[in-house]
Scaffold this active site. Structure first.
Site, PDB file in Angstrom:
ATOM      1  N   HIS A 121       1.008  -1.367   0.271  1.00  0.00           N
ATOM      2  CA  HIS A 121      -0.137  -0.364   0.121  1.00  0.00           C
ATOM      3  C   HIS A 121       1.082   1.300  -0.296  1.00  0.00           C
ATOM      4  O   HIS A 121       1.778   1.125   0.546  1.00  0.00           O
ATOM      5  CB  HIS A 121      -1.374   0.243   1.794  1.00  0.00           C
ATOM      6  CG  HIS A 121      -1.672   1.237   1.417  1.00  0.00           C
ATOM      7  ND1 HIS A 121      -1.277   2.253   2.126  1.00  0.00           N
ATOM      8  CD2 HIS A 121      -3.142   0.869   0.937  1.00  0.00           C
ATOM      9  CE1 HIS A 121      -2.970   3.090   1.923  1.00  0.00           C
ATOM     10  NE2 HIS A 121      -3.997   2.309   1.757  1.00  0.00           N
ATOM     11  N   ASP A 195       3.387  -4.662   7.871  1.00  0.00           N
ATOM     12  CA  ASP A 195       2.506  -4.271   8.418  1.00  0.00           C
ATOM     13  C   ASP A 195       1.453  -4.488   8.134  1.00  0.00           C
ATOM     14  O   ASP A 195       0.802  -5.507   7.191  1.00  0.00           O
ATOM     15  CB  ASP A 195       1.832  -3.240   6.455  1.00  0.00           C
ATOM     16  CG  ASP A 195       0.933  -2.124   6.158  1.00  0.00           C
ATOM     17  OD1 ASP A 195       0.112  -2.640   7.372  1.00  0.00           O
ATOM     18  OD2 ASP A 195       1.127  -1.737   5.363  1.00  0.00           O
ATOM     19  N   GLN A 198      -4.241  -4.911   6.785  1.00  0.00           N
ATOM     20  CA  GLN A 198      -5.210  -5.757   6.271  1.00  0.00           C
ATOM     21  C   GLN A 198      -5.456  -6.888   7.038  1.00  0.00           C
ATOM     22  O   GLN A 198      -5.835  -8.607   5.862  1.00  0.00           O
ATOM     23  CB  GLN A 198      -5.142  -6.150   5.090  1.00  0.00           C
ATOM     24  CG  GLN A 198      -5.450  -4.593   4.518  1.00  0.00           C
ATOM     25  CD  GLN A 198      -6.220  -3.863   4.539  1.00  0.00           C
ATOM     26  OE1 GLN A 198      -8.032  -4.626   4.543  1.00  0.00           O
ATOM     27  NE2 GLN A 198      -7.167  -2.643   4.146  1.00  0.00           N
ATOM     28  N   LYS A 221      -9.404   0.053  10.767  1.00  0.00           N
ATOM     29  CA  LYS A 221     -10.275  -1.152   9.963  1.00  0.00           C
ATOM     30  C   LYS A 221     -10.185  -2.532  10.366  1.00  0.00           C
ATOM     31  O   LYS A 221     -10.596  -3.742   9.893  1.00  0.00           O
ATOM     32  CB  LYS A 221      -9.334  -1.771   9.334  1.00  0.00           C
ATOM     33  CG  LYS A 221      -9.110  -0.132   8.020  1.00  0.00           C
ATOM     34  CD  LYS A 221      -7.661  -0.824   6.760  1.00  0.00           C
ATOM     35  CE  LYS A 221      -7.508   0.728   6.125  1.00  0.00           C
ATOM     36  NZ  LYS A 221      -7.898   1.099   5.114  1.00  0.00           N
ATOM     37  N   CYS A 361      -4.894   2.757  -3.436  1.00  0.00           N
ATOM     38  CA  CYS A 361      -3.215   2.922  -2.532  1.00  0.00           C
ATOM     39  C   CYS A 361      -2.547   2.172  -3.259  1.00  0.00           C
ATOM     40  O   CYS A 361      -1.153   1.799  -2.327  1.00  0.00           O
ATOM     41  CB  CYS A 361      -3.662   3.420  -1.598  1.00  0.00           C
ATOM     42  SG  CYS A 361      -5.118   4.766  -0.295  1.00  0.00           S
TER      43      CYS A 361
HETATM   44  C1  LIG Z   1      -2.432  -2.951   3.670  1.00  0.00           C
HETATM   45  C2  LIG Z   1      -2.071  -1.340   4.155  1.00  0.00           C
HETATM   46  N1  LIG Z   1      -1.258  -0.406   4.997  1.00  0.00           N
HETATM   47  C3  LIG Z   1      -1.552   0.995   5.382  1.00  0.00           C
HETATM   48  C4  LIG Z   1      -3.138   1.181   5.255  1.00  0.00           C
HETATM   49  C5  LIG Z   1      -3.318   2.968   5.726  1.00  0.00           C
HETATM   50  O1  LIG Z   1      -4.419   2.779   6.637  1.00  0.00           O
HETATM   51  P1  LIG Z   1      -4.481   4.040   6.923  1.00  0.00           P
HETATM   52  O2  LIG Z   1      -5.166   4.596   6.181  1.00  0.00           O
HETATM   53  O3  LIG Z   1      -5.212   3.256   8.555  1.00  0.00           O
HETATM   54  O4  LIG Z   1      -3.429   4.690   7.801  1.00  0.00           O
HETATM   55  C6  LIG Z   1      -3.537   0.877   4.339  1.00  0.00           C
HETATM   56  C7  LIG Z   1      -4.815   0.913   4.575  1.00  0.00           C
HETATM   57  O5  LIG Z   1      -5.604   0.991   3.156  1.00  0.00           O
HETATM   58  C8  LIG Z   1      -3.946  -0.812   4.627  1.00  0.00           C
HETATM   59  O6  LIG Z   1      -4.880  -1.197   3.318  1.00  0.00           O
END
Ligand SMILES: Cc1ncc(COP(=O)(O)O)c(C=O)c1O
Length: 403
Positions: A121, A195, A198, A221, A361
């Site tokens: 992302h 990360d 998800q 999420k 993204c």
């Molecule tokens: C894999 C992943 N990492 C990071 C993020 C960023 O999350 P946030 O927008 O809550 O900071 C997302 C958001 O969709 C994501 O899907």
């Protein structure tokens, strides 16, 4: 059908936004809905504990601090960490930026590589690009195959200095073998950030992955409130992380020209934190634990299988990512060659089906897969077989409308 599938009707009743039956909520990777218990906890904080945390010694101040620190302990228990390893941030993005600025930037320079996967992302890519720009380090990208699966054995660059990888791709739903990645990085003495934004709401955090030095995720999420993220820092790495936001409450003592920091995690939480959101995250974690992450995975996997099987009968769509549900979690992305996915998304919306159309993204990943924006359906524990049927029923019309 597993136990959870039959229980889902009852679970769904706990989510006020899902009452009435009109909405098919399949945009959960962007943000989930929240159960009433989370909304009640937000109100309860402001009614019963409304004070700033770590400051006042009147009764409301103590109640606020107890709620905030109680939430930290609850998050720690959820991920198998100690409370002092849990930093509250604004979101996952903020958590990753803290590691980028505070831990990696002082560590790397010309001749070093920051290693990411092709599945990231933007939140786990752009911060590393910026570190490279500021330090002269380079970005090394671990490639995926045409199904979006990380190529193994991993071709480690000799100059690797840090690894940042997603556990699950938000755009494709691919599960990354982060246990093997973390073990291989450890053999090379490389610190790793995972990360898990998800992943933690869908999959057990397997032992190998939970060995990573840093974990980052967002409460919103996983059925919790917006405005709250988590950075877990293990093995003393937080002690070696510089604060990057400065101000009140992160300091131990201050004189006119200098200041000394509190111990982690408080040194990373300058200013007034999202204390109400932290308190309201607790019932969200309680919900996940009440159902059990293994049961959630089993339920969502059945829905993934239903969706993947149903898509075989839909013309003119290309399903991205691995073919089987075992290698996937959460999301299924569809390309519509020659069609505008935004139009398809609008047709689905008119039928009450909420999916996301766009780059998710993850623009470099979708380009790597040889396509542009996609239509993404993403699951949560409250989804049902009927949700999938409703999506599949409208999809042919949505695809036809956009071509
Ligand atoms: C894999 C992943 N990492 C990071 C993020 C960023 O999350 P946030 O927008 O809550 O900071 C997302 C958001 O969709 C994501 O899907």
């Amino acid at each position: 059908m597993d136990g959870l599938a039959s229980a889902v009707a009852g679970i769904r009743k706990r989510f006020p936004a899902l009452q009435g039956g009109e909405l098919v909520p399949l945009d959960n990777a962007a943000t989930t809905h929240r159960p009433q218990a989370v909304l009640d906890a937000l109100t309860a904080f402001y009614v019963q504990s409304n004070a700033n945390v770590h400051r006042a010694n009147h009764r409301l101040g103590m109640a606020a601090t107890a709620a905030y620190e109680g939430a930290r302990a609850r998050v720690a228990r959820f991920v198998g960490a100690r409370p002092e390893e849990v930093v509250f941030t604004r979101n996952a993005t903020d958590a990753i930026n803290l590691v980028a600025r505070g831990f990696v930037e002082p560590l790397v320079g010309p001749g070093d590589a920051i290693v990411v996967t092709a599945l990231e992302h933007h939140s786990n890519l752009v911060p590393w690009q910026q570190v490279c720009r500021r330090t002269g380090a380079r970005l090394a990208v671990l490639d995926v195959d045409d199904q979006g699966v990380l190529r193994e054995p991993i071709d480690w660059p000799d100059d690797a200095a840090f690894v940042a990888a997603t556990r699950v791709s938000n755009a494709l739903g691919t599960i990354v073998p982060t246990d093997r990645l973390v073990a291989a990085a450890a053999e090379r003495g490389l610190p790793v950030l995972l990360d898990v934004t998800q992943a933690v709401q869908h999959l057990p955090l397997d032992a190998g992955s939970s060995d990573a030095d840093f974990l980052a995720f967002s409460a919103h999420k996983m059925y919790g409130p917006m405005g709250l993220g988590v950075l877990v820092g293990r093995r003393g790495v937080l002690e070696r992380t510089e604060p990057v936001v400065f101000g009140g409450e992160m300091v131990d003592s201050v004189d006119q020209h200098d200041a000394r920091w509190q111990s982690p995690p408080l040194r990373f939480e300058a200013g007034t934190p999202a204390a109400a959101s932290a308190a309201a995250f607790v019932p969200a974690l309680d919900l996940i634990d009440e159902l059990g992450i293994d049961a959630i995975r089993a339920h969502e996997r059945e829905l993934l299988e239903q969706l993947l099987a149903g898509l075989e009968a839909v013309d003119d769509v290309v399903v991205l990512g691995p073919s089987g549900a075992a290698e996937r979690s959460g999301s299924v992305s569809l390309a519509i060659p020659g069609g505008d996915v935004h139009v398809a998304g609008t047709v689905l919306d008119m039928a009450g089906v909420a999916v996301r159309a766009g780059w998710h993204c993850a623009e470099p990943l979708l380009r790597r897969m040889g396509c542009g924006p996609t239509l993404r359906a993403s699951l949560a524990l409250y989804n049902t077989a009927d949700d999938i049927d409703r999506l599949l029923a409208v999809l042919p019309e949505a695809v036809a409308a956009c071509r």
